[in-house]
Motif scaffolding. Sequence first.
Motif, PDB file in Angstrom:
ATOM      1  N   ARG A  50       0.716  -1.285   0.117  1.00 59.50           N
ATOM      2  CA  ARG A  50      -0.069  -0.010   0.169  1.00 59.50           C
ATOM      3  C   ARG A  50       0.914   0.975  -0.203  1.00 59.50           C
ATOM      4  O   ARG A  50       0.674   2.238  -1.108  1.00 59.50           O
TER       5      ARG A  50
ATOM      6  N   ARG B 235       2.945   1.997  -3.491  1.00 58.12           N
ATOM      7  CA  ARG B 235       2.009   1.920  -4.197  1.00 58.12           C
ATOM      8  C   ARG B 235       1.616   3.696  -4.506  1.00 58.12           C
ATOM      9  O   ARG B 235       1.394   4.415  -5.504  1.00 58.12           O
ATOM     10  N   ALA B 236       1.524   4.004  -3.215  1.00 60.64           N
ATOM     11  CA  ALA B 236       0.477   5.392  -3.037  1.00 60.64           C
ATOM     12  C   ALA B 236       1.880   6.207  -2.810  1.00 60.64           C
ATOM     13  O   ALA B 236       1.661   7.253  -3.950  1.00 60.64           O
ATOM     14  N   ARG B 237       3.380   5.763  -3.152  1.00 62.32           N
ATOM     15  CA  ARG B 237       4.165   6.818  -3.187  1.00 62.32           C
ATOM     16  C   ARG B 237       4.655   6.388  -4.837  1.00 62.32           C
ATOM     17  O   ARG B 237       4.943   7.749  -5.377  1.00 62.32           O
ATOM     18  N   GLN B 238       4.713   5.130  -5.549  1.00 65.41           N
ATOM     19  CA  GLN B 238       4.909   5.449  -7.157  1.00 65.41           C
ATOM     20  C   GLN B 238       3.776   6.051  -7.801  1.00 65.41           C
ATOM     21  O   GLN B 238       4.346   6.551  -8.798  1.00 65.41           O
ATOM     22  N   ARG B 239       2.757   6.625  -6.749  1.00 65.37           N
ATOM     23  CA  ARG B 239       1.567   7.074  -7.834  1.00 65.37           C
ATOM     24  C   ARG B 239       1.942   8.343  -7.632  1.00 65.37           C
ATOM     25  O   ARG B 239       2.250   9.248  -8.643  1.00 65.37           O
ATOM     26  N   ALA B 240       2.192   9.057  -6.733  1.00 70.24           N
ATOM     27  CA  ALA B 240       2.325  10.485  -5.966  1.00 70.24           C
ATOM     28  C   ALA B 240       3.905  10.434  -6.558  1.00 70.24           C
ATOM     29  O   ALA B 240       3.758  11.506  -7.660  1.00 70.24           O
ATOM     30  N   GLN B 241       5.052   9.778  -6.819  1.00 74.13           N
ATOM     31  CA  GLN B 241       5.841  10.305  -6.731  1.00 74.13           C
ATOM     32  C   GLN B 241       6.683   9.676  -8.662  1.00 74.13           C
ATOM     33  O   GLN B 241       8.053  10.086  -8.856  1.00 74.13           O
ATOM     34  N   ASN B 242       5.538   9.459  -9.095  1.00 74.83           N
ATOM     35  CA  ASN B 242       5.892   8.549 -10.451  1.00 74.83           C
ATOM     36  C   ASN B 242       7.485   7.697 -10.083  1.00 74.83           C
ATOM     37  O   ASN B 242       8.361   7.814 -11.583  1.00 74.83           O
TER      38      ASN B 242
ATOM     39  N   PHE C 271       7.831   1.131  -8.949  1.00 77.79           N
ATOM     40  CA  PHE C 271       7.323   0.310  -8.389  1.00 77.79           C
ATOM     41  C   PHE C 271       8.851   0.311  -7.153  1.00 77.79           C
ATOM     42  O   PHE C 271       8.507   0.034  -5.772  1.00 77.79           O
TER      43      PHE C 271
END
Lengths: 687, 160
Positions: A488, A491-498, A501
């Motif tokens: 979780r 994933r949140a970081r992946q989305r936020a920071q692009n 994974f």
Amino acid sequence: MLAQFGYGILLITFLLSLYAIAAAVHGYFTQSTRAIESARRSMLLTFPLISLAAASLILLLVQGDYNVQFVYEVTSRSMPTYLKITAWWGGQAGSLLFWSWLMSAFATAATLRKWDRDIEFLPWVIVVASVTLAFFLALNILFEDPFARLYQTFDGSIAAYQFAPAGATPVVPADGRGLNPLLRHPGMIIHPPLLYLGFVSYVIPFAFAIAALITGRTDDRWIRLTRRWSLWAWLFLSFGLVLGGRWAYDVLGWGGYWGWDPVEIAAFMPWLTGTAFLHSVMIQEKRGMLKQWNMVLIILTYALVIFGTFLTRSGVLSSVHAFAQSAIGPSFFVFIGATFVTSIALLLHRWNDLRAEAEMKSLLSREALFLLNNLLFMSVLVVCFWGVIFPLISELFTGQKVTVGPPFYERANSPLFAALMLLMGIAPLSAWGHSTMQTLGRALWKPAIAAGLGTVAIYFTYTTHIIALIGFFLVFFVILVTLYEFWRGARARQRAQNEHFFTALSRLTGRNRRRYGGYIIHISMMLMAIGILGIELFQSETQGTVQVGESLNLQHYQLVYEDIARFTGPDGREVTRAVIQVYKDGQPVAELHPRTDYYWEAQQNMTIPGVRSTLADDVYVLLVDWEPASAIGATFKVYVNPLVNWLWLGSFLFLAGVVVAAWPDKDPESVTARARARGARQISAAD
Amino acid sequence: MGNSKFIIGGALILAAVAYLIVSSTQQAAEYFLTVDEINAQRDSVLDRSLRLSGAVLGDTIQYDPQTLTLTFEVAHVPGDNADIEAQGGLAAVLHAAVSDPARARIKVVYVGPMPDLLRSEAQAIMTGRLGADGIFYAEELLLKCPTKYEEALPEQASNP
């Protein structure tokens, strides 16, 4: 000469630490920086001095100066040099010196840190460290002198003296008695020092806690300062415990690793309070609660560390019979009592300053679950403590000595351990401040169902044992919840920071070391739990006497006895070694060499198992009996220990988890501290 | 009241722990007896879990590797630590117990591997039950050899 020199050094160090105490106290009350600096330097001097005394002892051990009683007792001519060195902690007197040496090393490390902002703590950290050091040095000087030499007095008796009576002649035995064979195992060489490292490093957080109580600076500063100390202390203690288990498994030849022996429990008890402490300090840092409780925990840990040293060291408890029979027993009790009472008095004095800043509202909030975790750890502690002292209590009240064995600890502790596991699964998903059944349920239902499915699979393929199924469910549940947390966050970081994974995952862990390091530790505990469930619930055994060529069968295994030989080993021991071919479902999988070593000098046998270890199970073979002259063959005892390897595997992951959590770099706290220190220096440069 | 639920919860946990401790103690209690005490209360201790301490008599040790059956006798030693100290320490007490033919003895049967430390004058601490035949059937056997650590110095000591 060397012996007198070593003893002299110990005396000087003892006086020096008394001086450090006096100077620090004086410096604190008269606000004299000079006196405090003098105390600090004395403290720093103790380490080179004790090192010198230790070097003298090691030199005596290596040279084999058997006139020195300690050297005579723990070494012999046939021992290799590395064992002569490690014999330093192979006996009482030496290991007390080892304790002092570690103590002074840690005190030095603590005194050398940058004190800029915390200078008011310094005198009291010096006092606590020096009081502890002086106590252990006094034990060496007064009761357990490692440098005492053997003399024959005029009435013919031989005894050890530091100051020989008039007319006594020195005695130099031709050879020493040699280290107890049980202690000549690599596990036993590392296990005591690790345990001691853990014990001793807990003195430092305790010292800061006492400093905080005395100076009245009762915010969470002392906790932040010692956070890393506590983690390393905890790591050493945990590893000392695991290694002790491994040593028992490899050497003691009873197919187990933990026997709820009082000495084991003595080392386990500070681990329990230390673990509770590790968790509850987070609540103080995050919410300003449980301040009094944290003080209680660290005071208890210190008392239990000293108590543990006493129990493991005094040798009194290998017999369940005896409590203090060694000369050092009473001094230990007085010291534990005095430090405990003083600490508690200080705590009561500051009780009102340590009131919580917030109130606990929700039963399911993170802080409430942490509190529950603490309660459970303390319950395990109470169970253990009760078990250890029960013989004394029962004798006091009924006149009848009644003891409780492993079944007591297993029965009383298992539900508590299960509750702790459940908590490990729930707590990471609950929120600080307020959580409800509903929010928790939303987070938990997926891992819970997945764990349930896993357990059903276990039910159909592996076991229908109800306790095992509960255990496996909890293991799956905790692992899934924890992995889910990693996923979780990443994933949140992946989305936020692009980010990719795995980049996100490693940065996430790097930025929240304590949290994710803690999660890794939780997973490692679950791996260990798998091993414990396996060996505790599914261990099977057989035994039998067979001729060469015959075999024993257990589970899927066939063990063929192929050969046996008796020969003399390198250090004079007589080795009897059997060759066993192991077949699994008809396929050869391993050749094992169970053996017995007979040590002539100690007149003692050691039974070393042959072990084939896989993730599924261990085949563990003991050579029980064989006589060259007899025709009845050799007798073997065979255990199959399912899953036990996960226990050792888990301990490696555990190490990784602690390293992640305690790694010094990139820690926001120390970075800001450094930045502040820099700022402070600039200010002082400006005026 | 926000507090009461915490108090109730805490009380429930404490009660559970207290129950666990008390019931486990009752189940796992082992009466620690000496050989004299066992002989004196033979009937009342028959089916109880006992812990027995005694000095191993070396001549009586017999081991049958076929069945892994170990039998030996132990002689009475005092159970009280102060008594042991008063009589010159564990090593001396064990030695005296083994040398004294008038001491009360009891036969012990244990099935399992021969323990490495079993020898004359070792202190055996055994957990098990007393059979109606007067034999102590040990399930667990712990041995302690104080002699190894406290033995007299060797004869060939020389003066430099």
